[in-house]
Design an enzyme around this catalytic site. Structure first.
Site, PDB file in Angstrom:
ATOM      1  N   TYR A  60       0.829  -1.205   0.000  1.00  0.00           N
ATOM      2  CA  TYR A  60       0.000   0.000   0.000  1.00  0.00           C
ATOM      3  C   TYR A  60       0.865   1.258   0.000  1.00  0.00           C
ATOM      4  O   TYR A  60       1.677   1.457   0.907  1.00  0.00           O
ATOM      5  CB  TYR A  60      -0.918   0.045   1.221  1.00  0.00           C
ATOM      6  CG  TYR A  60      -1.972  -1.038   1.282  1.00  0.00           C
ATOM      7  CD1 TYR A  60      -2.339  -1.772   0.162  1.00  0.00           C
ATOM      8  CD2 TYR A  60      -2.619  -1.318   2.484  1.00  0.00           C
ATOM      9  CE1 TYR A  60      -3.307  -2.754   0.227  1.00  0.00           C
ATOM     10  CE2 TYR A  60      -3.600  -2.304   2.564  1.00  0.00           C
ATOM     11  CZ  TYR A  60      -3.937  -3.021   1.438  1.00  0.00           C
ATOM     12  OH  TYR A  60      -4.897  -3.994   1.520  1.00  0.00           O
ATOM     13  N   SER A 209     -13.821  -4.355   1.704  1.00  0.00           N
ATOM     14  CA  SER A 209     -14.902  -3.703   0.967  1.00  0.00           C
ATOM     15  C   SER A 209     -16.276  -4.107   1.499  1.00  0.00           C
ATOM     16  O   SER A 209     -17.172  -4.454   0.734  1.00  0.00           O
ATOM     17  CB  SER A 209     -14.814  -4.034  -0.531  1.00  0.00           C
ATOM     18  OG  SER A 209     -15.605  -3.165  -1.303  1.00  0.00           O
ATOM     19  N   PRO A 210     -16.483  -4.046   2.821  1.00  0.00           N
ATOM     20  CA  PRO A 210     -17.763  -4.499   3.388  1.00  0.00           C
ATOM     21  C   PRO A 210     -18.937  -3.588   3.066  1.00  0.00           C
ATOM     22  O   PRO A 210     -20.090  -3.981   3.241  1.00  0.00           O
ATOM     23  CB  PRO A 210     -17.487  -4.527   4.896  1.00  0.00           C
ATOM     24  CG  PRO A 210     -16.438  -3.482   5.098  1.00  0.00           C
ATOM     25  CD  PRO A 210     -15.554  -3.593   3.875  1.00  0.00           C
ATOM     26  N   ILE A 211     -18.654  -2.369   2.592  1.00  0.00           N
ATOM     27  CA  ILE A 211     -19.725  -1.455   2.197  1.00  0.00           C
ATOM     28  C   ILE A 211     -19.762  -1.345   0.669  1.00  0.00           C
ATOM     29  O   ILE A 211     -20.317  -0.420   0.097  1.00  0.00           O
ATOM     30  CB  ILE A 211     -19.551  -0.077   2.871  1.00  0.00           C
ATOM     31  CG1 ILE A 211     -19.363  -0.252   4.388  1.00  0.00           C
ATOM     32  CG2 ILE A 211     -20.762   0.831   2.660  1.00  0.00           C
ATOM     33  CD1 ILE A 211     -18.973   1.013   5.114  1.00  0.00           C
ATOM     34  N   GLY A 214     -18.534   1.758  -1.163  1.00  0.00           N
ATOM     35  CA  GLY A 214     -19.373   2.927  -0.975  1.00  0.00           C
ATOM     36  C   GLY A 214     -20.778   2.787  -1.518  1.00  0.00           C
ATOM     37  O   GLY A 214     -21.659   3.597  -1.193  1.00  0.00           O
ATOM     38  N   LEU A 215     -21.037   1.762  -2.328  1.00  0.00           N
ATOM     39  CA  LEU A 215     -22.385   1.563  -2.875  1.00  0.00           C
ATOM     40  C   LEU A 215     -23.433   1.506  -1.770  1.00  0.00           C
ATOM     41  O   LEU A 215     -24.489   2.144  -1.850  1.00  0.00           O
ATOM     42  CB  LEU A 215     -22.434   0.267  -3.692  1.00  0.00           C
ATOM     43  CG  LEU A 215     -23.828  -0.194  -4.131  1.00  0.00           C
ATOM     44  CD1 LEU A 215     -24.420   0.766  -5.151  1.00  0.00           C
ATOM     45  CD2 LEU A 215     -23.787  -1.615  -4.676  1.00  0.00           C
TER      46      LEU A 215
END
Length: 339
Positions: A60, A209-211, A214-215
């Site tokens: 990263y 990416s649990p959300i 951002g969706l």
């Protein structure tokens, strides 16, 4: 803090807060990054709120800065409370490096020692294989991770973006504590095999990416622009036509967020916490307010009836623009599909 202790979850034998913090966005992946001082303060603010699980990786930062940039930020931020948290990082081993070295133990240990230097610590709580390299195989990596555990350099190890066969191979050689796979309300392939196996074996699932990039927050619209180093440009669900088609999912979250006095993102996180006891999501954000909001999802309690209503309603909706496990696997570290 007493309420938080009651909610602590297990990744193997590691105890962590029910939601962790993905730190990637302070170095890569979501457009322009904040100043280092802002990032450090945000990480410390998450700890003050009760977060005890922080996730980074050696790679990263290489897009806007250099490999190790994110590890250095995290190390600086947590050094005053290092012993109070579970710190995770990840290694990527290229085929070229492996072939040149001919000694996997030496290769992995060199990476680990560099990460420890970046993080200003002498051990890692959790060390992931960031992506499987079929030129190396899983079994040799698992054997090395076992040696590093025995040496006290890492407390536990994990794998990222793997299917069941690879997970079993790894776990049978050196017990795996955590699997970091893509999982959220609209990406649920983990539910068929990975999660049942993890539940059976006492392995934690750490969804990145649990959300859904951002969706599920409802804040991304067809007019939202992603520029520069922003992985969201490549997420199928965030393409204009799929945003419109997936609006019923956002509307469903809105119904529950209104009744629970929570945000849509909090409902999305509360749903997975209610569904599986071994799931510890690591939402990532650059926004200090949003970070605390996401962590606050562990205070949103869905009743059994509310959860059933939400889950049943979700099951009836079609998802448009799957990112999916198989598609993620096909993208190498030379492009923008990273967690």
């Amino acid at each position: 803090m007493e309420d938080l202790i009651m909610q602590m979850r297990k990744l193997g034998q590691l105890e962590v807060s029910p939601i962790g913090m993905g730190c990637m966005g302070f170095s890569h992946g979501y457009g322009k990054v904040p100043e280092a001082a802002v990032a450090i303060k945000a990480i410390q603010g998450a700890h003050d709120y009760g977060c005890t699980f922080f996730d980074t990786a050696e790679t990263y930062g290489r897009e806007q800065f250099y490999p190790g940039h994110n590890e250095q930020l995290v190390g600086q931020a947590i050094k005053s409370f290092r012993k109070e948290v579970v710190l995770a990082s990840k290694i990527h081993i290229s085929t070229e490096e492996y072939q040149a070295d001919h000694d996997l133990y030496r290769t992995i240990k060199r990476h680990l020692l560099h990460s420890l230097e970046n993080l200003q610590t002498d051990y890692l709580d959790l060390y992931y294989l960031h992506r499987y390299n079929e030129e190396i195989g899983m079994a040799p990596v698992a054997e090395v991770m076992g040696k590093l555990i025995d040496e006290g350099l890492i407390r536990a190890w994990g794998v990222s973006q793997v299917g069941l066969d690879l997970l079993k191979t790894a776990h049978e050689i050196t017990p795996v504590s955590a699997v970091q796979n893509l999982y959220n309300m609209v990406e649920r392939s983990c539910e068929s095999e990975i999660i049942p196996y993890c539940l059976q074996e006492g392995i934690g699932l750490v969804p990145f990416s649990p959300i859904a990039s951002g969706l599920l927050s409802g804040k991304i619209t067809q007019s939202t622009k992603f520029e520069g180093d922003d992985v969201r440009k490549f997420v199928p669900q965030l393409q204009a036509e799929n945003l419109a088609a997936n609006q019923p999912i956002v509307d469903l979250l809105d119904r529950f967020s209104t009744s629970k006095h929570a945000t849509k993102a909090q409902i999305a996180l509360a749903w997975m916490l209610k569904k599986y006891p071994n799931v510890v999501p690591i939402p990532g954000s650059k926004n200090p307010q949003r970070i605390i909001e996401n962590l606050g999802a562990w205070k949103v309690e869905l009743t059994d009836a509310e959860f059933k209503d939400l889950d049943d309603s979700l099951n009836q909706l079609k998802i448009y623009g799957h990112r999916g496990f198989e598609e993620s696997q096909q993208h190498s570290f030379s492009n923008n599909w990273r967690s």
